[in-house]
Design an enzyme around this catalytic site. Structure first.
Site, PDB file in Angstrom:
ATOM      1  N   ASN A 154       0.804  -1.233   0.000  1.00 13.02           N
ATOM      2  CA  ASN A 154       0.000   0.000   0.000  1.00 13.02           C
ATOM      3  C   ASN A 154       0.836   1.281   0.000  1.00 13.02           C
ATOM      4  OD1 ASN A 154       0.747  -0.391   2.655  1.00 13.02           O
ATOM      5  ND2 ASN A 154      -1.211   0.258   3.506  1.00 13.02           N
ATOM      6  N   GLU A 252       4.571  -4.361  12.373  1.00 18.16           N
ATOM      7  CA  GLU A 252       3.567  -3.300  12.188  1.00 18.16           C
ATOM      8  C   GLU A 252       2.412  -3.912  11.414  1.00 18.16           C
ATOM      9  OE1 GLU A 252       3.436  -0.407  13.422  1.00 18.16           O
ATOM     10  OE2 GLU A 252       5.473  -0.298  14.213  1.00 18.16           O
ATOM     11  N   CYS A 286      -3.285   1.354   6.601  1.00 17.09           N
ATOM     12  CA  CYS A 286      -3.430   0.767   7.938  1.00 17.09           C
ATOM     13  C   CYS A 286      -4.039   1.779   8.896  1.00 17.09           C
ATOM     14  CB  CYS A 286      -2.088   0.286   8.448  1.00 17.09           C
ATOM     15  SG  CYS A 286      -0.829   1.540   8.303  1.00 17.09           S
ATOM     16  N   GLU A 466       8.201   2.688  14.213  1.00 16.85           N
ATOM     17  CA  GLU A 466       9.029   2.976  13.035  1.00 16.85           C
ATOM     18  C   GLU A 466       9.318   4.473  12.973  1.00 16.85           C
ATOM     19  OE1 GLU A 466       9.186  -0.035  10.062  1.00 16.85           O
ATOM     20  OE2 GLU A 466       7.101   0.478   9.685  1.00 16.85           O
TER      21      GLU A 466
END
Ligand code: NAD
Length: 498
Positions: A154, A252, A286, A466
Site C-alpha cells: 500500500n 507493524e 493501515c 518505526e
C-alpha cells in the site's frame, strides 16, 4: 496500453541477477490487462545468496562511520527527488493510488532519507557517572546485523524507505522482500540505491511470494532481525518464527481506526477529515478511518453532509489526474470487501451509499469498489471490529464522550485515532484514554510525519515504533561500556560500604 514490459530482477551483492526459477507477473489494478512487469519467484537458494551477501558486507559496512553512511542515504534522497515524477507514475500504475497520493508516497521516502541522514551525525549514546572513583560509564549504539525487511503493497516506496534508511544508517545490512503486488516500485528503488554508491551487498532485494521467499527469509538462521509490515495474520506467523529462532522482530500490522465527532466540533473540518481518512488510498491504509463515531446531536446533519461529499468523489484509474479514489489492489481484496458487505448486510447495517463493485465503462477491467457508507453500525458487529481495508466507513451513534472513547477502544487493534472537538478538556482526556499509538486532535486518522514515531498498540504491533528516533531503537543494540582508569580492581555488585 503500450508501456514496455519491465523485467524486475533480484538485486544481490550489487548486481541484478536473473531468477533461478519461474517468473511471476505484476499487473495494473486499474486495468488488469496491463502487465506492468515480470519478477522472480525466488527460492530458498536465492534467499541464501542474498543473506550471504548481506552477511559479508556487514563486516565492513558496520565500520563505516555513521556520518559517511548517512551521506549515501542523503544521496538516495536526492535521487528520489530527481526521479519523483517517474516513480509516482509507476506507483499509480502498479498500485493504483491516485497520482497526488503517489507523489506523497515518494515524498515520504525523500523526507525519511533527509531526516535519517541527520541521525547519522547524532545517534547519541549516554554518559553517566560511575558509582566508583576514576571510572567512566557510557552507552553506545551498535548495529544488530543482517536485517530482513518485509513490506506491503500500500506504500510501495515509503515503507521500504522507512525501514531501509534507519537500518542502514545504524550500520546494518539489509535484504528487502517487497510485496508481490508492487515489485516494480522496489526494483526502481534498487537502481537508486545502486546509483547512490552503496557498497555491494549492503542492500539486497529478493522478490517472490510471501509463503516461499518471505518465509525462507524469516526462517534463515543468519538473519538477526525481521522488520515486517503487513496483516496481523502474517505478522503472527512471522513473530512466532522469530520467537522460536531468537530473532529481534518489529511488527507493524493491521488497524481499525476511528474518528470521533463531538457535538461541539467544527463540522466542515470534521467532514474534510472523514472523507480523506476513509476514502484516501481507497481505504487501503493501515491508518484509514473505518468507523465514524458521531455524537447523536450532530449525527443526522453530519451524515447528510458526508453523503453529499461521497457522491462527488471521482472513482477512476490511478494514473488519471482527475481520479480521487482508485482501485483496490487485486481481485482477492475486491472479494474481501464484497464479503464484508455481505456480513454488514447480514448484521443489520444500512448501506447509505455504495456497497457494490464498480464496473461501469472505463472501470470494467479494474478492481474498483464504490465508496461506501454504512449506517446503524453497533460496536459488537464484525464490521465495527475487523479490518476491511477498502473504501467503507461505518457510522456509530453515541450519546457521550465516555461512550465514544469506550467504543473507539473496542477493537483488537490500536493504531490510529482522531477526535474532533473544540473542548480542550475532552481533547486531553482523549490523548490520555485512547488505546492507540497515534491520536490526532482535529485532524484525520491518516497523515503520519517521518520524524515522529509510527506504530500501534494491541494487535497492531509488538511494542516497537518505526521512523523518528524510535527507529534507532529497533535497528541498534545498546552496548554499555565501563572504563576503569583507577589502576586497581574496583568491585561493583558487592557491598563496598563496610
Ligand atoms: P500481508 O501480510 O499479506 O503481506 C505483507 C508482506 O508479507 C508481503 O511482502 C508478503 O509477501 C509477506 N508475507 C506473506 N506471508 C509471509 C510469510 N509467511 N512469511 C514472511 N513474509 C510473508 O499484508 P498485505 O496484504 O501486503 O498488506 C495489508 C496489511 O498490511 C493490512 O492489514 C494493513 O493494515 C497492514 N499494514 C500495516 C501498516 C502499519 O504500519 N501498521 C502499514 C501498512 C499496511
Amino acid at each position: 496500453m503500450t508501456a514496455p514490459l519491465i523485467e524486475c530482477q533480484n538485486y544481490i551483492n550489487g548486481q541484478w541477477v536473473a531468477a533461478s526459477g519461474e517468473t511471476l507477473e505484476s499487473r495494473n489494478p486499474s486495468d488488469w490487462r496491463d502487465v506492468v512487469a515480470t519478477f522472480p519467484r525466488s527460492s530458498a537458494a536465492d534467499v541464501d545468496a542474498a543473506v550471504a551477501a548481506a552477511r559479508k558486507a556487514f563486516k565492513s559496512w558496520r565500520l563505516v562511520p555513521a556520518p559517511a553512511r548517512a551521506e549515501i542515504i542523503y544521496r538516495v534522497g536526492e535521487l528520489l527527488l530527481q526521479h519523483k515524477e517517474k516513480l509516482a507514475q509507476l506507483i499509480s500504475r502498479e498500485m493504483g493510488k491516485p497520482l497526488t497520493e503517489a507523489r506523497g508516497d515518494v515524498q515520504e521516502g525523500i523526507d525519511c532519507a533527509l531526516y535519517m541522514a541527520g541521525e547519522g551525525r547524532r545517534m547519541f549514546g549516554q554518559t553517566t557517572p560511575s558509582e566508583m572513583p576514576n571510572k567512566f560509564a557510557m552507552t553506545m549504539r551498535i548495529p544488530v546485523g543482517v536485517c530482513a525487511l518485509i513490506t506491503p503493497w500500500n506504500f510501495p516506496v515509503a515503507i521500504p524507505c522507512w525501514k531501509a534508511f534507519p537500518a542502514l544508517i545504524c550500520g546494518n545490512t539489509v535484504i528487502l522482500k517487497p510485496a508481490e503486488d508492487t515489485p516494480t516500485c522496489v526494483h526502481y528503488l534498487s537502481q537508486l540505491f545502486h546509483k547512490a554508491g552503496l557498497p555491494n551487498g549492503v542492500v539486497n532485494i529478493v522478490h517472490g511470494l510471501g509463503e516461499e521467499t518471505g518465509r525462507a527469509l524469516v526462517e534463515h538462521p543468519d538473519v538477526n532481525l525481521v522488520s515486517f509490515t503487513g496483516s496481523s495474520e502474517t505478522g503472527a506467523e512471522v513473530g512466532s518464527v522469530c520467537g522460536r529462532t531468537h530473532k529481534r522482530s518489529c511488527l507493524e500490522m493491521g488497524g481499525k481506526n476511528a474518528q470521533i465527532v463531538m457535538a461541539d466540533a467544527d463540522l466542515q473540518l470534521a467532514l474534510d477529515g472523514a472523507v480523506w481518512g476513509a476514502f484516501g488510498t481507497s481505504g487501503q491504509r493501515c491508518t484509514a478511518t473505518s468507523r465514524l463515531i458521531l455524537h447523536r446531536d450532530i449525527k443526522e446533519e453530519f451524515t447528510n453532509l458526508l453523503l453529499e461529499r461521497v457522491h462527488q468523489l471521482r472513482l477512476g484509474l490511478g494514473t488519471d489526474p482527475q481520479t480521487e479514489v482508485g482501485p483496490l489492489i487485486n481481485s482477492a481484496q475486491l472479494q474481501r470487501v464484497n464479503h464484508y458487505l455481505e456480513i454488514a448486510r447480514a448484521e443489520g447495517t444500512k448501506v447509505l451509499t455504495g456497497g457494490e463493485t464498480a464496473n461501469t465503462e472505463n472501470l470494467a477491467h479494474g478492481f474498483f469498489f464504490q465508496p461506501t457508507v454504512l449506517d446503524r453500525v453497533t460496536p459488537e458487529m464484525r464490521v465495527a471490529k475487523e479490518e476491511i481495508f477498502g473504501p467503507v466507513v461505518g457510522l456509530i451513534e453515541v450519546g457521550s464522550f465516555e461512550e465514544a472513547i469506550a467504543i473507539l477502544n473496542n477493537t483488537p487493534y490500536g493504531l490510529s485515532s482522531s477526535v474532533y472537538t473544540r473542548d480542550v478538556n475532552l481533547a486531553f482526556q482523549a490523548m490520555r484514554d485512547i488505546e492507540a499509538g497515534i491520536t490526532y486532535i482535529n485532524g484525520p486518522t491518516i497523515g503520519a510525519e517521518v520524524h515522529l514515531p509510527f506504530g500501534g498498540m494491541k494487535q497492531t504491533g509488538n511494542g516497537h515504533r518505526e521512523v523518528g528516533t524510535a527507529a534507532l531503537d529497533v535497528f541498534t543494540e545498546w552496548k554499555t561500556v565501563y572504563v576503569d582508569y583507577s589502576g586497581s580492581l574496583q568491585r561493583a555488585q558487592i557491598d563496598n560500604r563496610d
